[in-house]
Enzyme design. Structure first.
Site, short mmCIF file in Angstrom:
data_model
loop_
_atom_site.label_atom_id
_atom_site.label_comp_id
_atom_site.label_asym_id
_atom_site.label_seq_id
_atom_site.Cartn_x
_atom_site.Cartn_y
_atom_site.Cartn_z
N HIS A 122 27.66 43.73 45.63
CA HIS A 122 29.03 43.75 46.14
C HIS A 122 29.00 44.49 47.48
CE1 HIS A 122 33.26 45.10 46.28
NE2 HIS A 122 33.54 44.20 45.36
N LYS A 225 38.96 48.63 36.22
CA LYS A 225 38.21 47.55 35.54
C LYS A 225 37.95 47.89 34.08
CE LYS A 225 35.85 45.18 39.30
NZ LYS A 225 36.29 45.85 40.52
N CYS A 363 33.92 39.58 47.70
CA CYS A 363 33.39 40.79 48.32
C CYS A 363 31.88 40.88 48.16
CB CYS A 363 34.06 42.05 47.77
SG CYS A 363 35.82 42.09 48.06
#
Lengths: 407, 133
Positions: A122, A225, A363
Site C-alpha cells: 500500500h 478496519k 492506494c
C-alpha cells in the site's frame, strides 16, 4: 462457527435501507462497519466520564485516563505484546508507519543502506520509505510477486543482504489478498541484521497477530478496519527499540520537564503521543478488538474461509471476469476485472443495485499496474458478510456485464 | 449534430435508469474517438476515477472541444457536455447553467462531488478555457 445472520444484527448500518432496499457492503477492506458495542462504549465515555486524559485531578479525568490506558492494555493483549508500553496510539496506520520513518529510520538508515519492501505494498508502506531513502541517500529495493500474486521466497531472499537495514512488508495485500509469511520473512531479515516492520492493516482483521511469535520489531494497524472508529491507529514497537527513538512530534503530554532552554521527554509510549490523544476512539477501538476476540479468530477464519471459497466459485460465473490475485494462501479480498469494462462503469451499475465495492488503484498503484491494470474493482469480506451479499454482487455483476455488452 | 433541446426531449422518454444510461452509453459509443497523440498528461483532466482527456480548439473565437475517457459512461457524459458547450463563444460558455440542464436531463447525480466521474472537473476546465481566452 457462528450464526452470521445474528452477528449482522450487531452492526446497525448493515440494516440501513437505501431507496428501500438493503445494501450488500463489500468494502470492509477499505473500512469496516462498527457494532453497537463500539458505539455504546464511546457514547458511554462521553456521557459519563469525558475529560482530557493524563491531566486532571478529578473524577472524570481519572476515569478517562483509566479507560484510555485499559484500551492500551487490550491492544497489548490483542497483539500478545510483552508490555503495554510497547503500544503507541496514533491517528491511523499511515501515521504509525510515518512515525517510524521520521524517527527510527532517520537515525538508523544512512547512505548506501537499503530498505526492502514487497511489490504489493500500500502507498502508506511505500511512499514513506521511498522518501526517507531519497533523503538519506539509501536505496529502496522491491521484491516482486508472481503473476498470480504469490509470494516467491527466492525473490525475497536474493534481495536481502547486509546493506538491508529494514524490511517493511504487508502481512496481507489489500489488492491481491496474498498472505505473506511474515514469521519466515522476519526470521530471515533478523539473520541479515535488518529490522522488520509489518503492515498488519488487512491481516489483523482476519488472523491473530502475535508479535512475540512473529518477532517483528514494528507493526502497524488501524482502528477503523478492526470494527472500531476512525482517527485511531496503533504502532507496536519492541520497547528496547522505542526507548532509543527520538520523539515524533512535540507538544503537551509527551514531555518530562520544560524550560525555555531545554526539554526532557517523557518515557515511552507517551513520548510519541504529543497533544490531546484520541482517547474516546482508543476506547472504541479496544471494544472492537474485544468484539473480535469474543467471537474468536477460529470462528472468524472458518466463516471467512467458507465465504472465500463460495465467492471465488461464484465470481467465475460472470462472463469475462478475471480475479487478480489467486495466491494459495489468500484472505477475503477479491480484485477483479470484467472484460474491458472500466471499473468505474461497473461500480455505477453496482451502486444502482445497492452493492458497495471499491474501485481504483486502491492506494497501491505499483501493484495494480504490475498486474496490467490502471484500475480494478475490489470486493472484500468482513466477519458479517453473508452468502446473500455475495449473491447480490454476482447478480449485479451479471447485470453490469450485460448492460455494457456491445450489441 | 444534435442540439441540447433535442437531447432534453430524448431524455424525457426514459422510464428507468437502465434506459437512460443505455442511451448515455450509445452517445458515448458515437463520440468521435480522440486521437491517441492527444492522450497525454497535458490534456488529462485530473481528479477523475477514470482517465479523461479534454482538448480545446478555438477558431475565430468559437470553441470546439474534443475529448475522451476510458470509461464508457463518462464518454457518454462527455458527448452530452460537448453538445452543451461546443461551437459557442466564451461569453456563451460562461452563461451556461450546467446544473439546470443536467437536472432537465435527469442526470444530476453525475454532478455530485462524490461521484468523481470527472464531470465537474471537466466543466470547470471548459469554463477555465473560456475565462482565459
Amino acid at each position: 462457527m457462528y450464526d452470521v445472520y445474528q452477528i449482522k444484527k450487531d452492526f446497525p448500518v448493515l440494516s440501513a435501507l437505501v431507496e428501500g432496499k438493503p445494501v450488500a457492503y463489500l468494502d470492509s477492506a477499505a473500512s469496516a462497519q462498527k457494532p453497537y458495542c463500539v458505539l455504546e462504549a464511546m457514547n458511554h465515555i462521553y456521557k459519563t466520564a469525558y475529560a482530557n486524559p493524563h491531566r486532571g485531578t478529578y473524577y472524570f479525568a481519572d476515569a478517562i485516563t483509566t479507560a484510555y490506558e485499559q484500551a492500551r492494555e487490550t491492544v497489548c493483549q490483542f497483539l500478545n505484546a510483552r508490555n503495554s508500553k510497547e503500544i503507541v496510539f496514533t491517528r491511523n496506520a499511515t501515521e504509525s508507519i510515518n512515525l517510524v520513518a521520521a524517527t527510527w529510520a532517520r537515525q538508523n538508515i544512512g547512505k548506501g543502506d537499503e530498505i526492502l519492501i514487497s511489490e504489493a505494498e500500500h502507498h502508506a508502506n511505500l511512499v514513506p520509505w521511498q522518501q526517507i531513502c531519497s533523503q538519506q541517500g539509501a536505496k529502496l529495493v522491491v521484491f516482486p510477486v508472481s503473476d498470480n500474486g504469490e509470494y516467491i521466497p527466492e525473490e525475497f531472499a536474493t534481495r536481502l543482504n547486509d546493506k538491508t537495514k529494514l524490511v517493511a512488508v504487508t502481512a496481507m495485500s489489500n489488492v491481491l489478498g496474498t498472505v505473506f509469511p511474515i514469521k519466515e520473512i522476519t526470521s530471515a531479515a533478523h539473520i541479515a541484521g535488518a529490522k522488520v516492520l509489518i503492515d498488519a492493516c488487512q491481516y489483523a482483521v482476519h488472523c491473530p497477530l502475535d508479535v512475540q511469535d512473529i518477532d517483528c520489531d514494528f507493526a502497524a494497524f488501524s482502528g477503523h478496519k478492526t470494527y472500531g472508529p476512525t482517527g485511531i491507529g496503533v504502532l507496536y514497537g519492541k520497547s528496547e527499540i522505542l526507548e532509543n527513538m527520538p520523539p515524533y512530534q512535540f507538544g503537551g503530554d509527551m514531555v518530562d520537564n520544560v524550560t525555555f532552554e531545554h526539554t526532557t521527554f517523557a518515557d515511552i509510549p507517551a513520548r510519541f503521543e504529543a497533544g490531546t490523544p484520541a482517547s474516546v476512539q482508543a476506547v472504541g477501538m479496544a471494544r472492537g478488538l474485544k468484539y473480535i476476540l469474543d467471537l474468536g479468530f477460529d470462528n472468524i477464519l472458518q466463516h471467512e474461509k467458507e465465504l472465500i471459497k463460495y465467492a471465488t466459485s461464484r465470481l467465475l460465473e460472470v462472463p469475462q471476469l478475471k480475479i487478480i490475485g489467486t495466491a494459495q494462501n489468500k484472505g477475503g479480498v477479491f480484485s477483479f476485472a470484467v472484460g474491458n469494462i472500466h471499473p468505474q462503469d461497473l461500480a455505477f451499475v453496482l451502486n444502482k443495485e445497492n452493492v458497495a465495492i471499491r474501485i481504483g488503484h486502491h492506494c497501491a498503484q505499483p501493484i495494480v499496474n504490475r498486474m496490467g491494470y490502471q484500475s480494478l474493482a475490489r470486493a472484500s469480506l468482513g466477519l458479517y458478510t453473508t452468502k446473500e451479499d455475495i449473491d447480490a454482487l454476482i447478480n449485479a455483476l451479471l447485470k453490469a456485464e450485460n448492460f455494457f455488452r456491445e450489441r | 449534430m444534435m442540439d441540447i433541446a433535442e437531447l432534453i426531449d430524448n431524455f424525457s422518454f426514459f422510464e428507468n435508469w437502465e434506459e437512460k444510461y443505455q442511451y448515455v452509453i450509445d452517445l458515448g459509443r458515437k463520440l468521435e474517438p480522440l486521437d491517441d497523440s492527444y492522450k497525454t498528461d497535458i490534456w488529462k483532466v485530473k481528479g477523475c476515477q477514470s482517465q479523461v482527456w479534454l482538448v480545446p480548439q478555438i477558431t475565430d473565437g468559437i470553441f470546439h472541444f474534443m475529448g475522451d475517457s476510458d470509461a464508457i459512461l463518462v464518454r457518454g457524459i462527455i458527448a452530452i457536455v460537448f453538445t452543451i458547450y461546443n461551437d459557442k463563444t466564451a461569453e456563451q460558455i460562461k452563461n451556461v447553467d450546467i446544473t439546470k440542464i443536467f437536472a432537465k436531463l435527469g442526470l444530476e447525480e453525475n454532478l455530485t462531488p462524490s461521484r468523481r466521474n470527472g464531470m465537474m472537473s471537466m466543466v470547470a476546465k471548459i469554463r477555465e478555457y473560456a475565462e482565459h481566452q
